[in-house]
Design a protein around this motif. Structure first.
Motif, mmCIF file in Angstrom:
data_model
loop_
_atom_site.group_PDB
_atom_site.id
_atom_site.type_symbol
_atom_site.label_atom_id
_atom_site.label_comp_id
_atom_site.label_asym_id
_atom_site.label_seq_id
_atom_site.Cartn_x
_atom_site.Cartn_y
_atom_site.Cartn_z
ATOM 1 N N GLN A 66 0.965 -1.065 0.045
ATOM 2 C CA GLN A 66 0.004 -0.144 0.042
ATOM 3 C C GLN A 66 0.842 1.265 -0.069
ATOM 4 O OE1 GLN A 66 -2.560 0.130 3.215
ATOM 5 N NE2 GLN A 66 -3.440 2.032 2.669
ATOM 6 N N VAL A 67 0.466 2.278 -0.805
ATOM 7 C CA VAL A 67 1.498 3.402 -1.077
ATOM 8 C C VAL A 67 0.895 4.322 0.040
ATOM 9 C CG1 VAL A 67 1.890 5.249 -2.374
ATOM 10 C CG2 VAL A 67 1.656 3.258 -3.660
ATOM 11 N N GLN A 68 1.978 4.892 0.720
ATOM 12 C CA GLN A 68 1.761 5.710 1.984
ATOM 13 C C GLN A 68 2.795 6.984 1.777
ATOM 14 O OE1 GLN A 68 2.067 3.593 5.645
ATOM 15 N NE2 GLN A 68 -0.276 3.398 5.694
ATOM 16 N N LEU A 69 2.231 8.127 1.857
ATOM 17 C CA LEU A 69 3.140 9.332 1.903
ATOM 18 C C LEU A 69 2.993 10.089 3.107
ATOM 19 C CD1 LEU A 69 2.291 10.805 -1.569
ATOM 20 C CD2 LEU A 69 4.321 9.495 -1.000
ATOM 21 N N LYS A 70 4.025 10.454 3.645
ATOM 22 C CA LYS A 70 4.182 10.909 5.110
ATOM 23 C C LYS A 70 4.938 12.180 5.306
ATOM 24 C CE LYS A 70 4.408 10.186 10.104
ATOM 25 N NZ LYS A 70 3.100 10.977 10.333
ATOM 26 N N GLU A 71 4.078 13.503 5.447
ATOM 27 C CA GLU A 71 4.914 14.635 5.507
ATOM 28 C C GLU A 71 5.607 14.976 6.991
ATOM 29 O OE1 GLU A 71 1.385 15.469 2.986
ATOM 30 O OE2 GLU A 71 1.628 14.372 4.927
ATOM 31 N N SER A 72 6.687 15.570 7.148
ATOM 32 C CA SER A 72 7.345 15.950 8.450
ATOM 33 C C SER A 72 8.077 17.284 8.256
ATOM 34 C CB SER A 72 8.067 14.904 8.864
ATOM 35 O OG SER A 72 9.145 14.683 8.077
ATOM 36 N N GLY A 73 8.236 17.929 9.553
ATOM 37 C CA GLY A 73 8.979 19.263 9.166
ATOM 38 C C GLY A 73 8.233 20.473 9.319
ATOM 39 N N GLY A 74 6.945 20.274 9.565
ATOM 40 C CA GLY A 74 6.136 21.638 9.685
ATOM 41 C C GLY A 74 6.564 22.207 10.964
ATOM 42 N N GLY A 75 5.681 23.343 11.144
ATOM 43 C CA GLY A 75 5.923 24.192 12.441
ATOM 44 C C GLY A 75 5.798 25.463 12.368
ATOM 45 N N SER A 76 6.078 26.330 13.296
ATOM 46 C CA SER A 76 5.935 27.790 13.308
ATOM 47 C C SER A 76 7.441 28.513 12.976
ATOM 48 C CB SER A 76 5.631 28.236 14.671
ATOM 49 O OG SER A 76 4.238 27.691 15.059
ATOM 50 N N VAL A 77 7.241 29.404 12.123
ATOM 51 C CA VAL A 77 8.618 30.136 11.788
ATOM 52 C C VAL A 77 8.379 31.400 11.623
ATOM 53 C CG1 VAL A 77 8.099 29.502 9.468
ATOM 54 C CG2 VAL A 77 10.614 29.937 10.161
ATOM 55 N N GLN A 78 9.106 32.469 11.955
ATOM 56 C CA GLN A 78 9.112 33.839 11.885
ATOM 57 C C GLN A 78 9.287 34.064 10.218
ATOM 58 O OE1 GLN A 78 11.654 35.903 14.633
ATOM 59 N NE2 GLN A 78 9.906 36.344 15.878
ATOM 60 N N ALA A 79 8.718 35.302 9.874
ATOM 61 C CA ALA A 79 8.670 35.894 8.551
ATOM 62 C C ALA A 79 10.113 35.755 8.317
ATOM 63 C CB ALA A 79 8.039 37.120 8.251
ATOM 64 N N GLY A 80 10.711 35.525 6.974
ATOM 65 C CA GLY A 80 11.963 35.839 6.665
ATOM 66 C C GLY A 80 12.835 34.570 6.877
ATOM 67 N N GLY A 81 12.376 33.745 7.458
ATOM 68 C CA GLY A 81 13.104 32.471 8.204
ATOM 69 C C GLY A 81 12.913 31.153 7.047
ATOM 70 N N SER A 82 13.290 30.407 7.425
ATOM 71 C CA SER A 82 13.593 28.888 6.539
ATOM 72 C C SER A 82 13.058 28.002 7.151
ATOM 73 C CB SER A 82 14.848 28.892 6.228
ATOM 74 O OG SER A 82 15.407 29.960 5.536
ATOM 75 N N LEU A 83 12.547 26.952 6.530
ATOM 76 C CA LEU A 83 11.871 25.355 6.799
ATOM 77 C C LEU A 83 12.049 24.594 5.900
ATOM 78 C CD1 LEU A 83 10.377 25.041 9.715
ATOM 79 C CD2 LEU A 83 8.081 25.316 8.309
ATOM 80 N N ARG A 84 12.322 23.327 6.189
ATOM 81 C CA ARG A 84 12.301 22.176 5.381
ATOM 82 C C ARG A 84 11.222 21.363 5.647
ATOM 83 N NH1 ARG A 84 17.156 18.268 4.676
ATOM 84 N NH2 ARG A 84 16.013 16.787 5.722
ATOM 85 N N LEU A 85 10.583 20.941 4.588
ATOM 86 C CA LEU A 85 9.476 19.909 4.763
ATOM 87 C C LEU A 85 10.175 18.536 4.098
ATOM 88 C CD1 LEU A 85 6.163 21.517 3.897
ATOM 89 C CD2 LEU A 85 7.456 21.542 6.140
ATOM 90 N N ASP A 86 9.679 17.409 4.656
ATOM 91 C CA ASP A 86 9.948 16.197 4.045
ATOM 92 C C ASP A 86 8.887 15.271 3.733
ATOM 93 O OD1 ASP A 86 13.095 15.399 6.054
ATOM 94 O OD2 ASP A 86 12.720 16.953 4.685
ATOM 95 N N CYS A 87 9.072 14.594 2.848
ATOM 96 C CA CYS A 87 7.812 13.565 2.653
ATOM 97 C C CYS A 87 8.630 12.243 2.157
ATOM 98 C CB CYS A 87 6.940 13.984 1.382
ATOM 99 S SG CYS A 87 5.918 12.941 0.669
ATOM 100 N N ALA A 88 8.178 11.294 3.213
ATOM 101 C CA ALA A 88 8.879 9.968 3.195
ATOM 102 C C ALA A 88 7.471 9.222 2.478
ATOM 103 C CB ALA A 88 9.134 9.415 4.487
ATOM 104 N N ALA A 89 8.197 8.012 1.462
ATOM 105 C CA ALA A 89 7.226 7.433 0.663
ATOM 106 C C ALA A 89 7.475 5.834 0.979
ATOM 107 C CB ALA A 89 7.377 7.645 -0.762
ATOM 108 N N SER A 90 6.298 5.049 1.159
ATOM 109 C CA SER A 90 6.533 3.688 1.328
ATOM 110 C C SER A 90 5.397 3.017 0.446
ATOM 111 C CB SER A 90 6.454 3.212 2.661
ATOM 112 O OG SER A 90 5.070 3.749 3.244
ATOM 113 N N GLY A 91 5.991 1.727 0.163
ATOM 114 C CA GLY A 91 5.048 0.956 -1.012
ATOM 115 C C GLY A 91 5.236 1.082 -2.214
ATOM 116 N N TYR A 92 6.196 1.747 -2.627
ATOM 117 C CA TYR A 92 6.624 2.177 -3.903
ATOM 118 C C TYR A 92 7.949 2.965 -4.149
ATOM 119 C CZ TYR A 92 5.284 6.927 -4.504
ATOM 120 O OH TYR A 92 5.221 8.611 -4.406
ATOM 121 N N THR A 93 8.668 3.063 -5.141
ATOM 122 C CA THR A 93 9.566 3.897 -5.343
ATOM 123 C C THR A 93 9.240 5.193 -6.157
ATOM 124 O OG1 THR A 93 10.558 2.585 -7.357
ATOM 125 C CG2 THR A 93 11.282 2.027 -5.200
ATOM 126 N N TYR A 94 10.127 6.151 -5.847
ATOM 127 C CA TYR A 94 9.829 7.553 -6.587
ATOM 128 C C TYR A 94 10.095 7.336 -8.260
ATOM 129 C CZ TYR A 94 9.155 10.312 -2.575
ATOM 130 O OH TYR A 94 8.704 10.509 -1.369
#
Length: 123
Positions: A1-29
């Motif tokens: 079964q294909v599953q996608l799961k995001e992580s890395g969200g949160g609170s950040v101040q304007a002008g700042g940086s953030l990285r989101l990840d998405c891990a996949a399982s059940g298949y390859t990209y």
């Protein structure tokens, strides 16, 4: 079964940086089109970036020059690097996968979706 799961969200101040990840399982990209979408309160879902099987990328004007999409095919992880964030970037961010190259996507309809991760930008 294909599953996608995001992580890395949160609170950040304007002008700042953030990285989101998405891990996949059940298949390859490999051979798939991957994308990042977002939905702000009271607004429609917006496609903001995509990356094709061969690494070609595309961005919405709203994030062009600030956000970068990338992927690691060996780890099956999709990334969204967000720089110089603005308050209007506040939204729930979703990763999605399409079972073919990006040019076959119609109307933003991808086949698989993650559950989303909240990003909040404060002034």
């Amino acid at each position: 079964q294909v599953q996608l799961k995001e992580s890395g969200g949160g609170s950040v101040q304007a002008g700042g940086s953030l990285r989101l990840d998405c891990a996949a399982s059940g298949y390859t990209y490999t051979g798939y089109c991957m994308g990042w979408f977002r939905q702000a309160p009271g607004k429609e879902r917006e496609g903001i970036a995509h990356i094709d099987f061969d690494g070609d990328t595309g961005y919405a004007d709203s994030v062009k020059g600030r956000f970068t999409i990338s992927k690691d095919d060996n780890k099956n992880i999709l990334y969204l690097e967000m720089n110089n964030v603005k308050s209007e970037d506040t939204a729930v961010y979703y990763c999605a996968s399409h079972r073919d190259i990006c040019s076959t996507v119609v109307g933003g309809r991808f086949d698989y979706w993650g559950q989303g991760t909240q990003v909040t930008v404060s002034e």
